[in-house]
Scaffold this motif. Sequence first.
Motif, PDB file in Angstrom:
ATOM      1  N   GLY A 157      39.497  36.685  47.537  1.00 17.44           N
ATOM      2  CA  GLY A 157      39.317  35.600  46.593  1.00 17.44           C
ATOM      3  C   GLY A 157      40.266  35.725  45.426  1.00 17.44           C
ATOM      4  O   GLY A 157      40.940  36.749  45.244  1.00 17.44           O
TER       5      GLY A 157
ATOM      6  N   LEU B 246      40.623  35.458  41.233  1.00 14.63           N
ATOM      7  CA  LEU B 246      39.977  35.430  39.927  1.00 14.63           C
ATOM      8  C   LEU B 246      40.977  34.923  38.904  1.00 14.63           C
ATOM      9  O   LEU B 246      42.127  35.355  38.891  1.00 14.63           O
ATOM     10  CB  LEU B 246      39.482  36.818  39.528  1.00 14.63           C
ATOM     11  CG  LEU B 246      38.240  37.339  40.247  1.00 14.63           C
ATOM     12  CD1 LEU B 246      37.884  38.709  39.711  1.00 14.63           C
ATOM     13  CD2 LEU B 246      37.076  36.386  40.089  1.00 14.63           C
TER      14      LEU B 246
ATOM     15  N   ALA C  99      30.331  40.871  48.676  1.00 12.03           N
ATOM     16  CA  ALA C  99      31.359  41.050  47.650  1.00 12.03           C
ATOM     17  C   ALA C  99      31.331  39.956  46.597  1.00 12.03           C
ATOM     18  O   ALA C  99      31.493  40.222  45.403  1.00 12.03           O
ATOM     19  CB  ALA C  99      32.744  41.095  48.315  1.00 12.03           C
ATOM     20  N   TRP C 100      31.094  38.723  47.020  1.00 12.94           N
ATOM     21  CA  TRP C 100      31.331  37.593  46.121  1.00 12.94           C
ATOM     22  C   TRP C 100      30.093  36.943  45.547  1.00 12.94           C
ATOM     23  O   TRP C 100      30.146  36.360  44.454  1.00 12.94           O
ATOM     24  CB  TRP C 100      32.195  36.545  46.837  1.00 12.94           C
ATOM     25  CG  TRP C 100      33.602  37.015  46.966  1.00 12.94           C
ATOM     26  CD1 TRP C 100      34.190  37.581  48.059  1.00 12.94           C
ATOM     27  CD2 TRP C 100      34.594  37.017  45.939  1.00 12.94           C
ATOM     28  NE1 TRP C 100      35.489  37.920  47.781  1.00 12.94           N
ATOM     29  CE2 TRP C 100      35.773  37.585  46.486  1.00 12.94           C
ATOM     30  CE3 TRP C 100      34.611  36.587  44.616  1.00 12.94           C
ATOM     31  CZ2 TRP C 100      36.936  37.737  45.752  1.00 12.94           C
ATOM     32  CZ3 TRP C 100      35.774  36.730  43.875  1.00 12.94           C
ATOM     33  CH2 TRP C 100      36.922  37.310  44.446  1.00 12.94           C
TER      34      TRP C 100
ATOM     35  N   THR D  56      41.729  39.251  44.410  1.00 16.06           N
ATOM     36  CA  THR D  56      40.696  40.264  44.264  1.00 16.06           C
ATOM     37  C   THR D  56      40.014  40.546  45.589  1.00 16.06           C
ATOM     38  O   THR D  56      39.557  39.640  46.269  1.00 16.06           O
ATOM     39  CB  THR D  56      39.655  39.800  43.227  1.00 16.06           C
ATOM     40  OG1 THR D  56      40.333  39.567  41.992  1.00 16.06           O
ATOM     41  CG2 THR D  56      38.568  40.840  43.026  1.00 16.06           C
ATOM     42  N   GLU D  57      39.969  41.807  45.901  1.00 17.03           N
ATOM     43  CA  GLU D  57      39.235  42.346  47.037  1.00 17.03           C
ATOM     44  C   GLU D  57      39.600  41.748  48.386  1.00 17.03           C
ATOM     45  O   GLU D  57      38.727  41.491  49.215  1.00 17.03           O
ATOM     46  CB  GLU D  57      37.732  42.183  46.795  1.00 17.03           C
ATOM     47  CG  GLU D  57      36.946  43.213  47.524  1.00 17.03           C
ATOM     48  CD  GLU D  57      35.613  43.505  46.848  1.00 17.03           C
ATOM     49  OE1 GLU D  57      34.950  44.415  47.332  1.00 17.03           O
ATOM     50  OE2 GLU D  57      35.271  42.835  45.878  1.00 17.03           O
TER      51      GLU D  57
ATOM     52  N   ARG E 275      29.100  37.275  41.836  1.00 20.21           N
ATOM     53  CA  ARG E 275      29.904  36.604  40.808  1.00 20.21           C
ATOM     54  C   ARG E 275      29.428  35.173  40.531  1.00 20.21           C
ATOM     55  O   ARG E 275      29.949  34.533  39.618  1.00 20.21           O
ATOM     56  CB  ARG E 275      31.370  36.587  41.237  1.00 20.21           C
ATOM     57  CG  ARG E 275      31.959  37.983  41.467  1.00 20.21           C
ATOM     58  CD  ARG E 275      33.415  37.891  41.923  1.00 20.21           C
ATOM     59  NE  ARG E 275      33.918  39.184  42.339  1.00 20.21           N
ATOM     60  CZ  ARG E 275      34.542  40.046  41.546  1.00 20.21           C
ATOM     61  NH1 ARG E 275      34.730  39.751  40.277  1.00 20.21           N
ATOM     62  NH2 ARG E 275      34.984  41.200  42.007  1.00 20.21           N
TER      63      ARG E 275
ATOM     64  N   GLU F  49      43.844  45.083  46.046  1.00 22.48           N
ATOM     65  CA  GLU F  49      43.798  44.063  45.003  1.00 22.48           C
ATOM     66  C   GLU F  49      45.136  44.052  44.296  1.00 22.48           C
ATOM     67  O   GLU F  49      45.822  45.076  44.228  1.00 22.48           O
ATOM     68  CB  GLU F  49      42.687  44.348  43.988  1.00 22.48           C
ATOM     69  CG  GLU F  49      41.299  44.189  44.544  1.00 22.48           C
ATOM     70  CD  GLU F  49      40.208  44.435  43.519  1.00 22.48           C
ATOM     71  OE1 GLU F  49      39.085  43.965  43.752  1.00 22.48           O
ATOM     72  OE2 GLU F  49      40.474  45.093  42.500  1.00 22.48           O
TER      73      GLU F  49
ATOM     74  N   TRP G 174      39.919  38.574  54.429  1.00 24.92           N
ATOM     75  CA  TRP G 174      39.266  37.665  53.488  1.00 24.92           C
ATOM     76  C   TRP G 174      39.385  38.224  52.081  1.00 24.92           C
ATOM     77  O   TRP G 174      39.514  39.426  51.882  1.00 24.92           O
ATOM     78  CB  TRP G 174      37.810  37.396  53.854  1.00 24.92           C
ATOM     79  CG  TRP G 174      36.893  38.593  53.974  1.00 24.92           C
ATOM     80  CD1 TRP G 174      36.406  39.160  55.110  1.00 24.92           C
ATOM     81  CD2 TRP G 174      36.313  39.354  52.893  1.00 24.92           C
ATOM     82  NE1 TRP G 174      35.575  40.211  54.827  1.00 24.92           N
ATOM     83  CE2 TRP G 174      35.491  40.354  53.471  1.00 24.92           C
ATOM     84  CE3 TRP G 174      36.395  39.289  51.508  1.00 24.92           C
ATOM     85  CZ2 TRP G 174      34.775  41.288  52.701  1.00 24.92           C
ATOM     86  CZ3 TRP G 174      35.685  40.206  50.736  1.00 24.92           C
ATOM     87  CH2 TRP G 174      34.884  41.192  51.338  1.00 24.92           C
TER      88      TRP G 174
ATOM     89  N   ASP H 293      37.099  41.350  34.242  1.00 27.69           N
ATOM     90  CA  ASP H 293      36.119  40.719  35.113  1.00 27.69           C
ATOM     91  C   ASP H 293      34.851  41.547  35.003  1.00 27.69           C
ATOM     92  O   ASP H 293      34.794  42.514  34.253  1.00 27.69           O
ATOM     93  CB  ASP H 293      36.626  40.589  36.561  1.00 27.69           C
ATOM     94  CG  ASP H 293      36.589  41.885  37.348  1.00 27.69           C
ATOM     95  OD1 ASP H 293      36.848  41.837  38.542  1.00 27.69           O
ATOM     96  OD2 ASP H 293      36.304  42.944  36.761  1.00 27.69           O
TER      97      ASP H 293
ATOM     98  N   PHE I 195      31.883  39.491  53.041  1.00 27.43           N
ATOM     99  CA  PHE I 195      32.315  38.508  52.054  1.00 27.43           C
ATOM    100  C   PHE I 195      31.166  38.152  51.113  1.00 27.43           C
ATOM    101  O   PHE I 195      31.338  38.133  49.885  1.00 27.43           O
ATOM    102  CB  PHE I 195      32.822  37.259  52.776  1.00 27.43           C
ATOM    103  CG  PHE I 195      33.379  36.201  51.865  1.00 27.43           C
ATOM    104  CD1 PHE I 195      34.750  36.053  51.718  1.00 27.43           C
ATOM    105  CD2 PHE I 195      32.553  35.346  51.152  1.00 27.43           C
ATOM    106  CE1 PHE I 195      35.282  35.076  50.872  1.00 27.43           C
ATOM    107  CE2 PHE I 195      33.058  34.369  50.314  1.00 27.43           C
ATOM    108  CZ  PHE I 195      34.432  34.243  50.170  1.00 27.43           C
ATOM    109  N   ARG I 196      30.001  37.865  51.673  1.00 25.73           N
ATOM    110  CA  ARG I 196      28.857  37.485  50.830  1.00 25.73           C
ATOM    111  C   ARG I 196      28.458  38.620  49.901  1.00 25.73           C
ATOM    112  O   ARG I 196      28.169  38.401  48.720  1.00 25.73           O
ATOM    113  CB  ARG I 196      27.673  37.063  51.710  1.00 25.73           C
ATOM    114  CG  ARG I 196      27.917  35.792  52.512  1.00 25.73           C
ATOM    115  CD  ARG I 196      26.612  35.268  53.116  1.00 25.73           C
ATOM    116  NE  ARG I 196      25.985  36.217  54.011  1.00 25.73           N
ATOM    117  CZ  ARG I 196      26.174  36.258  55.321  1.00 25.73           C
ATOM    118  NH1 ARG I 196      27.015  35.392  55.894  1.00 25.73           N
ATOM    119  NH2 ARG I 196      25.549  37.139  56.079  1.00 25.73           N
TER     120      ARG I 196
END
Length: 563
Positions: free
Chosen positions: A560, A562, A487-488, A383-384, A491, A443, A558, A268, A484-485
């Motif tokens: 996500g 991958l 971190a993500w 992830t995370e 991507r 993770e 929270w 990633d 969250f924002r």
Amino acid sequence: MQIRSLSLIVLLAIVGTACKRQPAPEEQAPAPPSPSPQAVASATPKADTVGWGWDSPEAARLSGVRYAPPRQVFGTLGIPSGEYFDSLGPGYAIGSFVDGPYRGADIVSAERRTDDPCKGPGCDDPTYLRFARTGAQLIYLRRNSDLGSYFERENWRAWTAAFATSGLTLVSDSTFAVRPFLPSDTLLYAANTFRRVSRSCGDSSLRVAFRHPVFQNVRFDGQLFHATRPDGSCLTFEYLPYFSDKEIVWDSPPHEPSRSGYSWKENDEFGTLELRYGPFVSPDTVQLDRDTRIVGHTARGEPVYELKNPDHPLLKGFYKDYEADVAHAAERAAQGNEDPVGVRPPKRSYEQFLAARPIFFWRDPFGRLMRFTNNDFLPVSMTEPIIYLYPMAVQRVHVEAKPLHAISASIPPYRRGWDVLAQPSGELTGVTDRKTYSYLFWEGFSSISPMRQEGFVIPQEEVAGFFERMLPKLGLNERESEGFRDAWLPRFHDAPYYFITFLPRETIDRLAPLVVTPKPDAVIRVLMDFRPLWTREPVKAPDLPPPPARRGFTVVEWGGILR
């Protein structure tokens, strides 16, 4: 995402006021610990300007700097950072400005270090701060520094005092920038796009792949592309295909189209995932003329291929791994007395496996045969995930996260779970290490789980606003939504559209059961899944039930997926 834990998490989350040439009052700073000879050597710029292409008049014209062998202008400096220590330097002049507001001044680079632990692959990549130097004045070039406004937060006074010990006055410029030192998440060359995967350097002896107008000689190790800058810092990129499987015009469509898309790499953007298949296939394994047939074309008319022989070792090996993953899920379900229908994906026969087109190939612009692997047959990477604990009163809490395969990274270290003393504010103290944490991080890899088909198609420029609207509806408060924002969002920069969905609570519990002792009164779990899209697709919006009300001892998580 690259976030440092403990006290520096708060420091890096605060956005300070940008200032231009803003001096600050001095205060006494402690002397930093002496760096090791190895650390000093690694921080010294390797000014091979000829080999890297920075000696040309073109490079001086584009960057406004004439580069020269490094010359030390200050030693190692340091300040305390909470319970830890930040150091900077030595600082080296690597050239002089030939035009612009700092004409005649030195451009100075210094590597920053900290003993603050960090989480996430790539968080230990070298970070550099850069300055213009005119006499005894050192102007911090915010836009050219890896940490951006780091100096312009509450530690500015301490750093000003630290530089004063070297006879230098520290001020800041938040607008000026030298092009080769601007942060770069992507690199464009001809019709090709490359995505940054790290800030660590490759071997300078690698062959030159192409000459870039900003980064000069870009080198190639067979998989990754390395742009070395005049101070020895480096940006490493991977080639990014310009299409997804959704944009292929199939001459022979698969009988069972993939629900989850295809992966094409092991990494990633922040480091190596523990996937079993590499992104490229050697000619010893697959020869296009001998082993493949054309089954479709990209939007540019380039062919994509599949294996002609249904018993090819690549297909047989992939299916064998898939069978092992399904068996592992069944064994885990039996041991835990869990619902085998929910935890264990239904096993497909070899004929069904082949009908879903498990692998296809494409030759990239650098002559490599790229393998695209059907995500429907791969374990998911969780992830995370970030876990917050909010008890009603101070109490000891034991937490276990149980993804199917393994936890690959965690903070604090995961030893059959975490034991922490939790405060109602969410602050956590490790029972063993006595360190303070804002949350628990992990993770890992879980079961094969085809992507949910209900979701949202969001234009890339609207993803941030979508999260701002959606995350509170899923139960996250402002602090959690901001995490969250942060971190993500990084991507979501490769494609014009994204399919985004959120997994039902029962699916999250099956992919990664969460055991908390004492038992909480309310648990909120948010797990996102997504894939890039090159064209807008019609999708059905999911049914998202309201989250549990926060009452009593509340646990929030929270994360996500991958693929």
